[in-house]
Design a protein around this motif. Structure first.
Motif, PDB file in Angstrom:
ATOM      1  N   SER A  12       0.840  -1.201   0.000  1.00 41.76           N
ATOM      2  CA  SER A  12       0.000   0.000   0.000  1.00 41.76           C
ATOM      3  C   SER A  12       0.874   1.250   0.000  1.00 41.76           C
ATOM      4  O   SER A  12       1.557   1.560   0.968  1.00 41.76           O
ATOM      5  N   GLU A  13       0.805   1.944  -1.099  1.00 42.89           N
ATOM      6  CA  GLU A  13       1.629   3.152  -1.227  1.00 42.89           C
ATOM      7  C   GLU A  13       1.172   4.214  -0.212  1.00 42.89           C
ATOM      8  O   GLU A  13       1.983   4.948   0.339  1.00 42.89           O
ATOM      9  N   THR A  14      -0.121   4.261   0.018  1.00 45.34           N
ATOM     10  CA  THR A  14      -0.658   5.226   0.991  1.00 45.34           C
ATOM     11  C   THR A  14      -0.059   4.948   2.361  1.00 45.34           C
ATOM     12  O   THR A  14       0.385   5.871   3.065  1.00 45.34           O
ATOM     13  N   LEU A 111       9.694  -5.965  -6.481  1.00 42.72           N
ATOM     14  CA  LEU A 111      11.024  -5.440  -6.197  1.00 42.72           C
ATOM     15  C   LEU A 111      11.166  -4.002  -6.696  1.00 42.72           C
ATOM     16  O   LEU A 111      11.782  -3.166  -6.035  1.00 42.72           O
ATOM     17  N   GLY A 112      10.565  -3.735  -7.853  1.00 43.60           N
ATOM     18  CA  GLY A 112      10.613  -2.369  -8.384  1.00 43.60           C
ATOM     19  C   GLY A 112       9.956  -1.386  -7.422  1.00 43.60           C
ATOM     20  O   GLY A 112      10.454  -0.280  -7.197  1.00 43.60           O
ATOM     21  N   THR A 113       8.868  -1.794  -6.843  1.00 48.32           N
ATOM     22  CA  THR A 113       8.160  -0.912  -5.907  1.00 48.32           C
ATOM     23  C   THR A 113       8.998  -0.683  -4.647  1.00 48.32           C
ATOM     24  O   THR A 113       9.104   0.449  -4.150  1.00 48.32           O
ATOM     25  N   VAL A 114       9.592  -1.754  -4.130  1.00 56.89           N
ATOM     26  CA  VAL A 114      10.411  -1.594  -2.914  1.00 56.89           C
ATOM     27  C   VAL A 114      11.586  -0.654  -3.195  1.00 56.89           C
ATOM     28  O   VAL A 114      11.909   0.223  -2.388  1.00 56.89           O
ATOM     29  N   GLU A 115      12.173  -0.813  -4.378  1.00 57.71           N
ATOM     30  CA  GLU A 115      13.291   0.081  -4.743  1.00 57.71           C
ATOM     31  C   GLU A 115      12.822   1.542  -4.788  1.00 57.71           C
ATOM     32  O   GLU A 115      13.481   2.441  -4.279  1.00 57.71           O
ATOM     33  N   ARG A 116      11.659   1.735  -5.401  1.00 59.55           N
ATOM     34  CA  ARG A 116      11.106   3.102  -5.493  1.00 59.55           C
ATOM     35  C   ARG A 116      10.811   3.654  -4.095  1.00 59.55           C
ATOM     36  O   ARG A 116      11.056   4.824  -3.802  1.00 59.55           O
ATOM     37  N   TRP A 117      10.311   2.794  -3.237  1.00 58.43           N
ATOM     38  CA  TRP A 117       9.991   3.227  -1.872  1.00 58.43           C
ATOM     39  C   TRP A 117      11.263   3.644  -1.119  1.00 58.43           C
ATOM     40  O   TRP A 117      11.236   4.581  -0.321  1.00 58.43           O
ATOM     41  N   MET A 118      12.347   2.907  -1.372  1.00 58.31           N
ATOM     42  CA  MET A 118      13.594   3.252  -0.679  1.00 58.31           C
ATOM     43  C   MET A 118      14.089   4.632  -1.116  1.00 58.31           C
ATOM     44  O   MET A 118      14.580   5.422  -0.315  1.00 58.31           O
ATOM     45  N   GLN A 119      13.893   4.879  -2.402  1.00 56.18           N
ATOM     46  CA  GLN A 119      14.283   6.190  -2.929  1.00 56.18           C
ATOM     47  C   GLN A 119      13.407   7.289  -2.306  1.00 56.18           C
ATOM     48  O   GLN A 119      13.896   8.357  -1.928  1.00 56.18           O
ATOM     49  N   MET A 120      12.142   6.973  -2.199  1.00 60.31           N
ATOM     50  CA  MET A 120      11.184   7.909  -1.588  1.00 60.31           C
ATOM     51  C   MET A 120      11.600   8.215  -0.140  1.00 60.31           C
ATOM     52  O   MET A 120      11.553   9.364   0.304  1.00 60.31           O
ATOM     53  N   ASP A 145      15.463  -8.247   0.813  1.00 61.77           N
ATOM     54  CA  ASP A 145      16.527  -7.979   1.786  1.00 61.77           C
ATOM     55  C   ASP A 145      17.684  -7.229   1.133  1.00 61.77           C
ATOM     56  O   ASP A 145      18.277  -6.316   1.728  1.00 61.77           O
ATOM     57  N   ASP A 146      18.019  -7.656  -0.099  1.00 59.46           N
ATOM     58  CA  ASP A 146      19.151  -7.022  -0.786  1.00 59.46           C
ATOM     59  C   ASP A 146      18.869  -5.547  -1.044  1.00 59.46           C
ATOM     60  O   ASP A 146      19.750  -4.701  -0.893  1.00 59.46           O
ATOM     61  N   ILE A 147      17.627  -5.274  -1.435  1.00 61.55           N
ATOM     62  CA  ILE A 147      17.271  -3.879  -1.718  1.00 61.55           C
ATOM     63  C   ILE A 147      17.332  -3.046  -0.426  1.00 61.55           C
ATOM     64  O   ILE A 147      17.855  -1.929  -0.411  1.00 61.55           O
ATOM     65  N   LEU A 148      16.823  -3.619   0.653  1.00 57.41           N
ATOM     66  CA  LEU A 148      16.828  -2.889   1.938  1.00 57.41           C
ATOM     67  C   LEU A 148      18.261  -2.691   2.428  1.00 57.41           C
ATOM     68  O   LEU A 148      18.611  -1.626   2.950  1.00 57.41           O
TER      69      LEU A 148
END
Lengths: 312, 547
Positions: A12-14, A111-120, A145-148
């Protein structure tokens, strides 16, 4: 130390955006996200030609005309925690027949979303003092885990002890077996060994120790989920909850006797309870509604000074 | 990975993930709703006897008409569940829309305090629909201790003992947990329905002459030995000047006046509301309507059929005369009957053993439902404790037995002195007539929150599967809420302005006010104490900015 804990936001992006703002909103020193951050569903947005599209959300078909309407629909899908993808009727038919391709599509979106969230997170929390920990849960694939771990503003908590302002927190997102055979689940005895391998690294006294275990302790009331029949249908119209938590988690809490134990996993079992001296909390989840359920906890090094469950 | 089921085109793909359960059974939810609007315990146990107060009304019309209005309650609650599925009830819905203070005060009074008062009301129903009929057919009809007449609700010790028994049954229901209770309730439903079918058959397969004869013979049991009891009872009704309308009568004004009585039985289909699982949508909204609305329609139809069968066997007006006799509107009748259809039908059974079996089956309408007097309250107490309005110990669950000890005690302990007062203090009895009113006020609060929901919690509403349902640009939840709220407002106005309902007296109103003051005091004290501890209770429901 003031901790804000939320969990099970499931794409959930919200809720993620609210989580990023929660430090300021609740004046918290530390933000902890307890797992299951990836979404559960892909929603096709189907090209009907000539600028016309359609998609179905919550079992309601929407006919879309032009890019603006498509984007608005995709945003609604994202807000609910699902992943939209544009496709054609032919591609959709192919996708139905090709589970491997479907897997790949899921992975790339998650994974794309998690990456975007990390950037956010990096942009949003720039210059802010709060530390933010995320520990993936049983529904999150291992690549998360790798992205985090690579993220600059977010700290991966899985499988380790982290020091926070004179406290120590031991975390794992693994759970006992579920009927859905998710990524991170294992028999109770193996799970207990896994948790012990982390808690054995603790050096702080119990009153300065926090356990962050995605799965709630068995029979705590924080693990009451609707009983299911063999076909995964809720028994008795969903009115008959059963404890589905982990005995290993319970044993770990009883052994470690931390001041605080944070859990999620069972969305409908919002609440708190005590196991020995430990305050155990499951703030629950209402990610589909974009409601960030959380817990605000104040620790003074001796005990939990106060706490409250929130619905933001 | 798995694909979500749709017949034509995949509209969604779901992966392996926790909580993706399949749809729940509408029938199971229907059972809970059908038990909640309990035609036997609440309908025949009290509501329908309201015809004694408004004899010029159309009873059947009032039952059907009130059911039509309650459909809008079903729509209102199904909408709220669809928008905030895991919220868990009136307390949380009101808190999320209006803030914790209003939510706590209305829910604590309507789901906690007032249910203490329902214990003797339940006990009353247990006496008139279980204890007395069984004692009657066993021949224990004297006024001696524990004989049938000794248990008359006006008798202090009988109602007090029955209240204690009711409290114990409810406490056991809470203690065995919802899983076991749900299983028990399902079996009760099947047994109760079997009893109902037998009862209908008994009425349908006997004539008025059979009934008059059985009724006259039954006076032997009561010791009055009157071979003309039926005729004399009818005559007593005529002598009292009451003219009960026929089965299909629909005098508009009088029927509307009778409707507030009907709420005692059909205001509660929302008790069966449920929603579990994720990644679905509008179908769950519809399923809740089918479950709650289905129970309402089913119950209404069964009630009408039951009255038709009773009319066939004993004359429709006779039910009104017996009700009038019971409520002392008709006097000088030869017997003192509560018009329990089970007992009236049992008269046709010649064998004492089969009479007992039949009455036991019908009593499952009571026993399958009796646990509800505490079950929902414990949930409300838990929710308030999780929000830190009540102390942490209020949500304590025993580690070994998993019994919510504190919440159970918070229900059980006050219910005992209240039952005592009900049993031994004649004026206190009148206060319990507010039992329906206080819950109706809580529902009214929830209805108001439903009406303004699309504007007060716009984001959540827009993200819900019901956001598309509107009429002339007005959200369906708002329309349903306005109609149901208006209906409740009408009933409330009548309750508070018309002496006929027995509620409109100053002591009763003062007593109600005390309940609200206690709830307000708890909230204010809690807020002050928590603030000193560093917790602002207003923070619980404050929305975090998204951007």
């Amino acid at each position: 130390m003031r901790v804000f804990f939320a969990t099970d936001i499931h794409g959930s992006e919200t809720c993620w955006r609210k989580f990023l703002n929660s430090g300021t909103h609740y004046k918290a020193d530390v933000l902890i996200l307890g797992g299951d951050m990836t979404g559960k569903a892909l929603v096709p947005v189907i090209d009907d030609g000539n600028g016309h599209w359609h998609g179905t959300l919550q079992e309601q078909r929407r006919d879309l005309h032009g890019d603006d309407e498509v984007k608005a629909f995709e945003l609604d899908v994202i807000r609910r925690g699902y992943y939209p993808f544009r496709t054609t009727p032919d591609e959709l038919a192919e996708l139905e027949a090709d589970s491997e391709r479907l897997d790949e599509l899921f992975h790339s979106h998650m994974l794309g979303t998690v990456e975007r969230w990390m950037q956010m997170a990096e942009e949003k929390l720039a210059g802010q003092p709060q530390r933010m920990f995320v520990c993936p849960g049983n529904d999150d694939q291992f690549e998360v885990d790798d992205i985090l771990a690579a993220a600059r503003r977010v700290e991966l908590a899985e499988g380790r002890v982290v020091d926070i302002d004179g406290f120590q927190m031991a975390s794992t997102g693994w759970a006992n077996p579920t009927p859905w055979h998710t990524y991170r689940e294992e028999p109770e005895d193996v799970l207990l060994e896994r948790i012990r391998s982390v808690t054995s690294q603790l050096t702080a006294p119990p009153e300065r120790t926090i356990l962050n275990l995605h799965c709630p302790p068995h029979g705590s009331g924080l693990d009451d989920a609707p009983g299911l029949d063999e076909d995964l249908k809720p028994k008795h119209g969903g009115h008959a909850p059963e404890p589905v938590g982990s005995t290993a988690v319970r044993e770990a809490i009883e052994e470690t006797r931390p001041v605080l134990s944070l859990h999620g996993h069972i969305h409908e079992a919002r609440g708190h309870t005590r196991i020995g001296p430990t305050l155990c909390i499951n703030p629950g989840s209402a990610y589909e509604q974009g409601d960030l359920m959380g817990a605000l906890i104040e620790l003074n090094g001796k005990k939990v000074k106060n706490f409250v469950l929130t619905s933001g | 990975m798995a694909a979500a089921d749709t017949p034509m085109e995949r509209t969604m793909f779901v992966r392996k993930a926790t909580g993706l359960v399949k749809g729940w059974s509408v029938f199971d939810a229907f059972i809970y709703s059908a038990f909640a609007i309990n035609l036997m315990a609440l309908g025949f146990g009290y509501a329908f006897t309201g015809i004694a107060v408004f004899p010029e009304a159309g009873l059947i019309a009032a039952i059907v008409l009130s059911g039509l209005f309650i459909i809008f309650e079903v729509l209102t609650y199904a909408s709220l569940i669809a928008v905030m599925p895991r919220a868990g009830g009136d307390y949380v819905w009101q808190s999320r829309v209006f803030g914790g203070g209003i939510g706590f005060v209305l829910a604590a009074t309507g789901w906690w305090f007032i249910l203490w008062h329902w214990v003797p009301i339940y006990a009353n129903i247990m006496i008139i629909e279980f204890i007395q009929p069984i004692l009657n057919v066993l021949g224990k009809n004297g006024t001696g201790t524990f004989d049938a007449a000794w248990w008359n609700p006006v008798h202090g010790t009988g109602i007090f003992i029955a209240s204690l028994a009711t409290a114990v049954i409810a406490a056991v229901a809470v203690s065995i947990g919802m899983r076991n209770y749900a299983r028990f309730q399902k079996w009760c439903f099947y047994g109760a329905m079997a009893g109902l079918v037998i009862m209908l058959a008994l009425f349908l397969f006997h004539s008025k002459a059979d009934f008059a004869s059985a009724f006259n013979k039954q006076t032997d049991i009561f010791g009055s030995h009157d071979p003309n009891a039926y005729a004399k009872t009818v005559a007593a009704g005529h002598a009292a000047g009451v003219d009960y309308k026929g089965f299909g009568a629909f005098p508009l004004k009088a029927t509307f006046l009778l409707i507030p009585f009907m709420l005692f039985y059909n205001l509660w289909p929302n008790w069966g509301a449920t929603l579990y699982g994720e990644v679905r949508g509008a179908s769950d909204f519809r399923k809740n309507i089918y479950a709650m609305g289905g129970a309402l329609v089913f119950t209404t139809i069964v009630v009408v059929i039951t009255f038709a069968a009773m009319a066939h066997a004993m004359g429709f007006n006779f039910y009104g005369i017996l009700s009038g006799e019971y409520w002392a509107a008709v006097t000088k009748a030869p017997t003192y009957w509560f018009p329990y259809p089970g007992m009236l039908a049992a008269m046709f059974i010649g064998n004492g053993f089969f009479q007992v079996v039949f009455l036991l089956l019908l009593s499952l309408w009571f026993f399958g439902w009796a646990g509800s007097v505490f079950l929902s309250s414990t949930r409300m107490i838990f929710a308030a404790a999780f929000d830190r309005i009540l102390p942490e110990w209020a949500a304590k669950v025993d580690d070994r037995t998993h019994v919510p000890i504190a919440a159970l005690l918070l229900m059980l302990v006050p219910s005992i002195p209240i039952s005592y007062l009900y049993a031994y203090n004649s004026s206190f009895y009148g206060y319990t007539l507010d039992a329906t009113v206080v819950i109706a006020i809580t529902y009214f609060g929830t209805t108001l929150s439903a009406i303004v929901l699309p504007w007060r919690r716009r984001e959540i509403y827009q993200a819900s599967p019901i956001a598309k349902y509107e009429l002339a640009g007005i959200p369906l939840v708002t329309i349903a809420g306005v109609i149901f709220g208006g209906f409740l407002a009408f009933c409330g106005y009548k309750w508070f302005s018309d002496d006929s309902y027995g509620i409109n007296h100053s002591n009763s109103l003062k007593y109600m006010a005390v309940l609200y003051v206690i709830a307000i005091a708890i909230y204010v004290i809690s807020r002050v104490v928590r603030r000193r501890e560093g917790i602002d209770l207003a923070m619980i429901n404050s929305e975090i900015p998204v951007e």
